[in-house]
Design an enzyme around this catalytic site. Sequence first.
Site, PDB file in Angstrom:
ATOM      1  N   ASP A  81       0.752  -1.461   0.121  1.00 51.52           N
ATOM      2  CA  ASP A  81       0.188  -0.065  -0.049  1.00 51.52           C
ATOM      3  C   ASP A  81       0.806   1.386  -0.080  1.00 51.52           C
ATOM      4  O   ASP A  81       0.248   2.342  -0.318  1.00 51.52           O
ATOM      5  CB  ASP A  81      -0.919   0.179   1.391  1.00 51.52           C
ATOM      6  CG  ASP A  81      -2.085  -0.756   0.839  1.00 51.52           C
ATOM      7  OD1 ASP A  81      -2.435  -1.097  -0.315  1.00 51.52           O
ATOM      8  OD2 ASP A  81      -2.653  -1.165   1.802  1.00 51.52           O
TER       9      ASP A  81
ATOM     10  N   TYR B  66      -9.803  -0.207   2.412  1.00 55.64           N
ATOM     11  CA  TYR B  66      -9.522  -0.752   3.761  1.00 55.64           C
ATOM     12  C   TYR B  66      -9.331   0.785   4.487  1.00 55.64           C
ATOM     13  O   TYR B  66      -8.664   1.751   4.020  1.00 55.64           O
ATOM     14  CB  TYR B  66      -8.050  -1.374   3.715  1.00 55.64           C
ATOM     15  CG  TYR B  66      -8.400  -2.763   4.019  1.00 55.64           C
ATOM     16  CD1 TYR B  66      -8.901  -3.736   2.903  1.00 55.64           C
ATOM     17  CD2 TYR B  66      -8.649  -3.097   5.531  1.00 55.64           C
ATOM     18  CE1 TYR B  66      -9.161  -5.017   3.521  1.00 55.64           C
ATOM     19  CE2 TYR B  66      -9.008  -4.646   5.772  1.00 55.64           C
ATOM     20  CZ  TYR B  66      -9.190  -5.469   4.751  1.00 55.64           C
ATOM     21  OH  TYR B  66      -9.502  -6.515   5.075  1.00 55.64           O
TER      22      TYR B  66
ATOM     23  N   HIS C   7      -7.018 -13.562   2.951  1.00 55.62           N
ATOM     24  CA  HIS C   7      -5.732 -12.768   2.836  1.00 55.62           C
ATOM     25  C   HIS C   7      -4.993 -12.424   4.145  1.00 55.62           C
ATOM     26  O   HIS C   7      -5.580 -12.624   5.053  1.00 55.62           O
ATOM     27  CB  HIS C   7      -6.029 -11.402   2.146  1.00 55.62           C
ATOM     28  CG  HIS C   7      -7.013 -10.518   2.969  1.00 55.62           C
ATOM     29  ND1 HIS C   7      -8.499 -10.890   2.839  1.00 55.62           N
ATOM     30  CD2 HIS C   7      -7.049  -9.511   3.716  1.00 55.62           C
ATOM     31  CE1 HIS C   7      -9.093  -9.860   3.694  1.00 55.62           C
ATOM     32  NE2 HIS C   7      -8.370  -9.186   4.106  1.00 55.62           N
TER      33      HIS C   7
ATOM     34  N   HIS D  39      -3.069  -9.802   6.281  1.00 55.85           N
ATOM     35  CA  HIS D  39      -2.285  -8.226   6.335  1.00 55.85           C
ATOM     36  C   HIS D  39      -0.850  -8.541   6.905  1.00 55.85           C
ATOM     37  O   HIS D  39      -0.855  -9.093   8.273  1.00 55.85           O
ATOM     38  CB  HIS D  39      -3.348  -7.394   7.118  1.00 55.85           C
ATOM     39  CG  HIS D  39      -4.331  -7.052   6.493  1.00 55.85           C
ATOM     40  ND1 HIS D  39      -4.699  -6.110   5.608  1.00 55.85           N
ATOM     41  CD2 HIS D  39      -5.682  -7.773   6.596  1.00 55.85           C
ATOM     42  CE1 HIS D  39      -5.949  -6.024   5.189  1.00 55.85           C
ATOM     43  NE2 HIS D  39      -6.450  -7.098   5.825  1.00 55.85           N
TER      44      HIS D  39
ATOM     45  N   ASP E  64      17.000   3.334  21.259  1.00 54.34           N
ATOM     46  CA  ASP E  64      18.244   3.773  21.726  1.00 54.34           C
ATOM     47  C   ASP E  64      18.083   3.715  23.294  1.00 54.34           C
ATOM     48  O   ASP E  64      17.425   4.702  23.710  1.00 54.34           O
ATOM     49  CB  ASP E  64      18.404   5.329  21.126  1.00 54.34           C
ATOM     50  CG  ASP E  64      18.939   5.223  20.043  1.00 54.34           C
ATOM     51  OD1 ASP E  64      19.431   4.250  19.198  1.00 54.34           O
ATOM     52  OD2 ASP E  64      18.822   6.560  19.291  1.00 54.34           O
TER      53      ASP E  64
ATOM     54  N   GLU F  47      23.287 -10.424  12.716  1.00 53.88           N
ATOM     55  CA  GLU F  47      22.336 -10.521  11.782  1.00 53.88           C
ATOM     56  C   GLU F  47      22.128 -12.083  11.241  1.00 53.88           C
ATOM     57  O   GLU F  47      21.095 -12.235  10.405  1.00 53.88           O
ATOM     58  CB  GLU F  47      22.759  -9.503  10.620  1.00 53.88           C
ATOM     59  CG  GLU F  47      22.574  -8.142  11.001  1.00 53.88           C
ATOM     60  CD  GLU F  47      23.106  -7.314   9.923  1.00 53.88           C
ATOM     61  OE1 GLU F  47      22.422  -5.900  10.126  1.00 53.88           O
ATOM     62  OE2 GLU F  47      23.643  -7.547   8.786  1.00 53.88           O
TER      63      GLU F  47
ATOM     64  N   ASP G 111      24.422   0.289  17.247  1.00 53.42           N
ATOM     65  CA  ASP G 111      23.034   0.762  17.117  1.00 53.42           C
ATOM     66  C   ASP G 111      22.205   0.003  16.283  1.00 53.42           C
ATOM     67  O   ASP G 111      22.515  -0.369  15.089  1.00 53.42           O
ATOM     68  CB  ASP G 111      23.227   2.038  16.304  1.00 53.42           C
ATOM     69  CG  ASP G 111      22.209   3.124  16.191  1.00 53.42           C
ATOM     70  OD1 ASP G 111      20.986   2.588  16.820  1.00 53.42           O
ATOM     71  OD2 ASP G 111      22.183   3.986  15.921  1.00 53.42           O
TER      72      ASP G 111
HETATM   73 CU    CU Z   1      -8.519  -7.760   5.818  1.00 59.30          CU
END
Ligand code: CU
Length: 743
Positions: A394, A475, A523, A525, A534, A575, A678
């Site tokens: 979106d 929506y 669907h 979302h 921080d 990571e 950070d």
């Molecule tokens: Cu929905």
Amino acid sequence: MANFSSLGVFTRAILVLALAREAFATPSQAPWQKQGHGRKKKWSRRSTSDSCPSSACYLAAPPEISAPKDNVWDGLTHEEAASVATWLFSQSDLNLTVSADAGEWDNSVLLVELLKPNKTEVIKYIDGDASAPTRYAHVVIDHRAAEDPYYQDLIVGPLPVDNTSTTWEALDYPFTRKTGGRVRNLDADRDTLYSELLYPISASIADITLDLWNGTALGLNNDTLYMWGIDPLWQDDGRITLWTQYWNSPTSGFGDSTLFPLGLYMKSDITGRDPAQWKFEGWLYNDIFYETTEEFRAAYFTEGFVKYGPNVDGEWAQTDRQGDIGSRYKVDSDSKYVEWMDFSFYVGFSRDTGMALYDVKYKGERVLYELGLQEALAHYAGNDPVQSGTSYLDSFYGFGPYAFELVQGYDCPAYATFLNTSFYTAETTHTHPNSICLFEFDADYPIQRHSTSDYVAVTKNVYFSIRSVSTVGNYDYMFTYSFYLDGSIGVEVRASGYIQSAYFAANEDYGFKIHDFLSGSMHDHVLNFKADFDIAGTENSVQLMTVAPVTKEYPWSGGKTRNTMHVERKFVESEDESRFNWAANGATQVLVVNKEAKNKHGELRGYRVAPAGGTAHLTVKDSTNLANAARWAEYDIQITKQHDHELSAAHPYNSQDVSDPPVDFSSYFNGESLDQTDLVMWLNLGMHHDGVTSHVETFGQKNDTCKLKYTPIDADLWSYTGDVVVRKFPFDPNNPFYQTGSI
Ligand SMILES: [Cu+2]
Ligand SMILES: *[C@@H]1O[C@H](CO)[C@@H](O)[C@H](O)[C@H]1NC(C)=O
Ligand SMILES: *[C@@H]1O[C@H](CO)[C@@H](O)[C@H](O)[C@H]1NC(C)=O
Ligand SMILES: *[C@@H]1O[C@H](CO)[C@@H](O)[C@H](O)[C@H]1NC(C)=O
Ligand SMILES: *[C@@H]1O[C@H](CO)[C@@H](O)[C@H](O)[C@H]1NC(C)=O
Ligand SMILES: *[C@@H]1O[C@H](CO)[C@@H](O)[C@H](O)[C@H]1NC(C)=O
Ligand SMILES: *[C@@H]1O[C@H](CO)[C@@H](O)[C@H](O)[C@H]1NC(C)=O
Ligand SMILES: *[C@@H]1O[C@H](CO)[C@@H](O)[C@H](O)[C@H]1NC(C)=O
């Protein structure tokens, strides 16, 4: 407002960013009633009329009605309970003593209440013509006039009591163990336990308790220490073992006595009713077990013995109001800067992602550099190519342009503060007036409470919210950030509007049929939020704290193992291990901490990130529609090292080149260390959707409403009384008295 059906959605997903090692409240809200309007914003304002009769302007008491049937679950009447009590005391075989006079070797009545009627009988009454089921009382006797004391469940009836047909018999049909409604009582000799065992042993180390804590626990009026312990008692190998601990006394009436443990523990064997057979079995202090008092005493008076201090009552432990009631919130509307209680933040706004918060400070220290939406995905599925092929990203349309004016009194309380938002489009700047609102609200539950026999403390859960709504196509996404008195911050998304639907044919595996030839279209979302924490500076780490079952032997467990649980801690190192989901059973707490910043108790300072009412990542694996365009939707939690070039999880044009999108989030994960650096958390909220129908009734609401005058509903706090007590034996219905005591 007419009744209306809706093919709408009322759902939400919430995250809470809670101060670690503090209690936190989970936000929850009642669903609001949707105005029936679509993309063209037209709504009928409900008029506020002053022509109402003055009586109607007060909050009227609800009308009285008559229940269609007797409430057969409503307990015994005072008269029934009293008649059962009287009848019980006339049964010589029960050998009862009134509670006030009963000692450890007397039988007494613990309970007289309605025996819940059988459903089989009740159904014939409430659904048919049968008369109400015969009533019986459920009675519990504390049978202590015996070497082996027991609790006895009885059924007494039928009611009303009379001298010929009323009987008692053991109640055991609701129990799996058929032992005539009897359960052994391990608690019969509480007074003797203290006088014969605990106090004498405590006296034998009075010099040590005085030395450690300037107090004694001897059962005297000037005791400043007391002793209590485990529940249930250890019940192994036919032996009953009690562990008690010393506690400091509270110095206030706040009921905070559970906060002052002293760390010295006594073990004793209290099997049977003969105090001569009870045995003291050892002391435990600082994780060292001493089998005898002599051994403990010798160690205690040896040089180098480690002694710790006592926990002592004080303001830190008490729940009364402390400090003044200060100003609450302040807004710089031009700069979009907000202060509420100990929080402050700036509000940013962009075309792509709408509202975001920056430089969120708590007690003057930044806790979040940035907190804001990154992208919202609606991934559909279905048996047809259009539903199957739809996966809206979106931000392409933008959350900014669709953040319209909010409806006062509906989207936000009418008393809220409103801010404008602006965005650029087609050589113009558009302003949507009143499209962000800020308000305080009282949650429907307090943030703290405690009652004692003569004191009650309760604190209103006043929180502060900032909200905007973006209606992107069908929506309406309602975004709310809320701030709480305990330092926690809530991130909430609610979805409403119209569903996107599917043609029903052969679509059974993807939704429900909801109209003539219509299906809801399933669907997911997923909405990604960037949370750039921080904590006491930018160098932070993520700690995972898991509650885990464990089988373990302790210095005091007598060579046996115990099945219990403990806490396991680890850090997210890099990571390579920083994309994961919420653990089953909420077992793992995710904490953003600063290893260099400890609080005064030596614990790491930080925020806990927790789901609070539904989060979801994308169900679809390696989506055919999206390829690399929404890799951010794959996990609940993802953590990266902060880089100015890794600004957002997504790009509004990712949908234009899904295999090779402008931002492929997965490429942010390249093994960088997350130890004291950070870091940024990318957190997903989401919902699994599927259309269902609903019909909204207005329950006779009139078009005109009146302004509520609050005066008549202000509570008189001094009318708080506590329990109303009506004596049953002897029955004294006309002299109720008040008491707020533990039973
Ligand atoms: Cu929905
Ligand atoms: C009845 O209870 C008393 C104590 O209240 C006890 O001394 C007495 O032995 C009991 N009688 C019977 C028959 O159990
Ligand atoms: C209620 O149901 C139980 C279990 O079937 C039965 O034992 C009991 O007698 C019933 N009570 C009454 C009052 O009918
Ligand atoms: C039941 O008997 C007791 C004495 O045994 C008497 O005081 C009471 O009035 C009687 N109750 C009824 C309802 O007959
Ligand atoms: C120790 O307790 C006594 C009596 O409770 C009190 O008078 C005295 O001040 C206490 N001493 C210290 C050092 O706290
Ligand atoms: C507590 O009371 C007992 C008995 O009255 C007395 O012997 C003792 O000295 C008192 N202790 C303190 C610390 O006042
Ligand atoms: C918001 O917009 C309205 C309408 O343009 C304007 O009157 C108002 O002053 C604006 N408020 C702020 C705080 O800029
Ligand atoms: C509310 O107002 C509408 C339009 O004015 C009207 O049609 C409707 O009957 C009214 N409803 C009630 C309950 O008065």
